[in-house]
Enzyme design. Sequence first.
Site, PDB file in Angstrom:
ATOM      1  N   GLU A  91       0.811  -1.215   0.000  1.00  0.00           N
ATOM      2  CA  GLU A  91       0.000   0.000   0.000  1.00  0.00           C
ATOM      3  C   GLU A  91       0.851   1.274   0.000  1.00  0.00           C
ATOM      4  O   GLU A  91       0.806   2.083   0.922  1.00  0.00           O
ATOM      5  CB  GLU A  91      -0.954  -0.005   1.198  1.00  0.00           C
ATOM      6  CG  GLU A  91      -2.020  -1.079   1.114  1.00  0.00           C
ATOM      7  CD  GLU A  91      -2.960  -1.090   2.305  1.00  0.00           C
ATOM      8  OE1 GLU A  91      -2.702  -0.359   3.291  1.00  0.00           O
ATOM      9  OE2 GLU A  91      -3.963  -1.808   2.261  1.00  0.00           O
ATOM     10  N   CYS A 144      14.553  14.779  -0.457  1.00  0.00           N
ATOM     11  CA  CYS A 144      13.343  14.950  -1.268  1.00  0.00           C
ATOM     12  C   CYS A 144      13.239  16.375  -1.817  1.00  0.00           C
ATOM     13  O   CYS A 144      12.748  16.571  -2.938  1.00  0.00           O
ATOM     14  CB  CYS A 144      12.101  14.596  -0.442  1.00  0.00           C
ATOM     15  SG  CYS A 144      11.986  12.821  -0.090  1.00  0.00           S
ATOM     16  N   GLU A 163      -6.683  -7.842  -0.837  1.00  0.00           N
ATOM     17  CA  GLU A 163      -7.125  -7.822   0.558  1.00  0.00           C
ATOM     18  C   GLU A 163      -8.612  -7.489   0.621  1.00  0.00           C
ATOM     19  O   GLU A 163      -9.094  -6.612  -0.092  1.00  0.00           O
ATOM     20  CB  GLU A 163      -6.364  -6.781   1.391  1.00  0.00           C
ATOM     21  CG  GLU A 163      -4.927  -7.120   1.688  1.00  0.00           C
ATOM     22  CD  GLU A 163      -4.295  -6.077   2.616  1.00  0.00           C
ATOM     23  OE1 GLU A 163      -5.044  -5.389   3.350  1.00  0.00           O
ATOM     24  OE2 GLU A 163      -3.062  -5.945   2.597  1.00  0.00           O
ATOM     25  N   HIS A 202      -8.857  -7.285  14.041  1.00  0.00           N
ATOM     26  CA  HIS A 202      -9.259  -7.227  12.634  1.00  0.00           C
ATOM     27  C   HIS A 202      -9.704  -8.612  12.190  1.00  0.00           C
ATOM     28  O   HIS A 202      -9.136  -9.623  12.587  1.00  0.00           O
ATOM     29  CB  HIS A 202      -8.085  -6.756  11.775  1.00  0.00           C
ATOM     30  CG  HIS A 202      -8.459  -6.351  10.381  1.00  0.00           C
ATOM     31  ND1 HIS A 202      -8.868  -7.264   9.428  1.00  0.00           N
ATOM     32  CD2 HIS A 202      -8.500  -5.143   9.770  1.00  0.00           C
ATOM     33  CE1 HIS A 202      -9.128  -6.625   8.292  1.00  0.00           C
ATOM     34  NE2 HIS A 202      -8.909  -5.349   8.478  1.00  0.00           N
TER      35      HIS A 202
END
Length: 687
Positions: free
Chosen positions: A158, A168, A313, A364
């Site tokens: 993800e 950066c 998922e 979960h």
Amino acid sequence: MIRKFPPISPKLPVLMHGADYNPDQWLHDPQVLAEDIRLMKLAGCNVMAIGIFAWAALEPEEGVFTFEWLDHVLDSFAANGIYAWLATPSGARPAWMSEKYPEVLRVSRGRVRNLHGVRHNHCYTSPVYRDRTARINGALAERYGHHPAVIGWHISNEFGGDCHCGYCQDAFRAWLQQKYGTLEALNAAWWTSFWAHTYSSWSQVESPAPHGENAVHGHNLDWNRFVTDQTVAFCQHEIASVRSANPALPVTTNMHLIEMLDYRKLADCLDVISWDSYPMWHDGQDDSELAASTAFYHDLFRSLKQKPFLLMESTPSQTNWQKVSKLKQPGMHRLSSLQAIAHGSDSVQYFQWRKSRGSSEKFHGAVVDHAGHEHTRVFRDVAALGKTLGDISAIIGTTTPAEAAILFDWDNRWAVKDAQGPRNSGIHYERTVHQHHRALWELGVPVDVIGSQDIFAGYKLIVAPMLYLCTEETGRRLEAFVEGGGTLVTTYWSGIVNEHDLCHLGGFPGPLRRTLGIWAEEIEGLYDHDRNGLRLLPDNPLGLSGTFEAHEICEIVHTEGAEVLGVYTDSFYAEQPALTRNVFGAGQAYHMATRLKPDFLSAFYKSVVAQTDTARAMDTELPQGVTAQIRTDGETAYVFVMNFSGKVQRVQLDGRSYSELETNAPLQGILELAVNGIVLMKRPAKP
């Protein structure tokens, strides 16, 4: 003509069924693995995603690798006909790395470096982090690239978020110099003369910050683009580190957080798209609205590569991080899982296989509960679905024959949300897109979700809600689509800015003005309690009549060749155009100048679909909350009829030769659909 993609892995030429598996959490109890394999086989599970957050178990200290436990897991899988998506573990680095190399930790928008912890707390630009991920990934690839249980690489987890560290900032400046060449070009694109924010040195440019520059819209847009490109570059770096061992293994990464990343760019470096879906079922009288929005995302992810995707998922029961941890009602696990298959998935996979004993996801949902056995409702649901998936593997690789498309660009999404007007209390871009998609979903119309750079040929209908950021090129391509015989539907707040988020001059809707045959002079945001109305004019080509409620946005337009189909009922612009149609070349373009509710959208799209002869899964009336979707290989059409209405429904078959997919029993007359019911059918693809 048969059009069917090969299985994602030749090792597993069936629909995939499995879960995220974390044996590294159970290394203290060797009996767990043996019991898990017994249960996997009992549940009809054939694949697991493994090693996603296992870096600390694989490399407990720098340069010391402990692969023996993973050897045992994968060897046990191979001996039992179970396969693995082997993950690179970069989603969460070990504590020793954060301590020794603090530069790998992200810096927030407020320029504060994070402490060690959570997930995705790493800088994609950091040379150290790139080096260490390449090393662990390379070691995994060398050891397991040809393991018989491994069917592909699951890259990280993800991807999402941004970092504002010095590395950066330097990378962002280099990205901008590559894009614009000169500061003069950047200043012009960002319109930095506003508030005297003109840059005179590249070193002055930084990423958006809450205590600094954050109101230059072109700047914000380019930062989002840079973050996507930097994330994609990191993903490519990871892929390169595992490819050399066995280039034949496919790569994927599970997508979920659509807020920041342009997934179309990420899709380009992947072999197969996978995504994580967690709808909040049963939050209302029926689940049809949520089912339709979930279908939109299934369609989006399928459309990224125009071929089957993976549901990587989902939850077999509940989540623990949503506002309410609602259980799936009887039938919903089967229905919601097969909804993904209906929209193009070749898998149903879960987070997670076995519940964690501690930490944030210990409650979960999982296939195996803390009870640790198969005697649970959830396990029975999963096992029953496993049998169904095994029975319908003929579907694998089939395509979705969509003749309608929704235009959905990330650039546009970012720009709409940053626009500062006309309704900062909520312009509801996604909700609007979902409602237009839902009207087609209710009709059983297969829909692709495409970008402005995708090919428009082959579609009969393209819907582009709130195409605020519309480049000259996109305008020309949509004009050619309509001129060539296509039907385009647009709404208010379209054709407003270009690729730099600079307003088109000369009148809105900018590059769409000729195609739509209108000029949009003003746009009004309405308060939540305000209402206007659309009154349809007699004898309009849609064949519709009556008055429909309008809310939130009203655009004042003048026709420049377009035909007025409906007018406003209220305010000082009453009787002025609210719905228009422009016949252009061999096609037509409709424009909704105001936000209209689902009752109008349903009637409108029913008429347009009939008018354009856009293909539906079934040529029959579908009750509210019931939809039909189709997959085909060119010879056989597989039709899924799904009931999200919350009550028993009946559907009249359309007279073609149907049979039940799992049993081959013939079907005719009326389908009986239970609450949360689904019927899987097949018929010849051609009449």
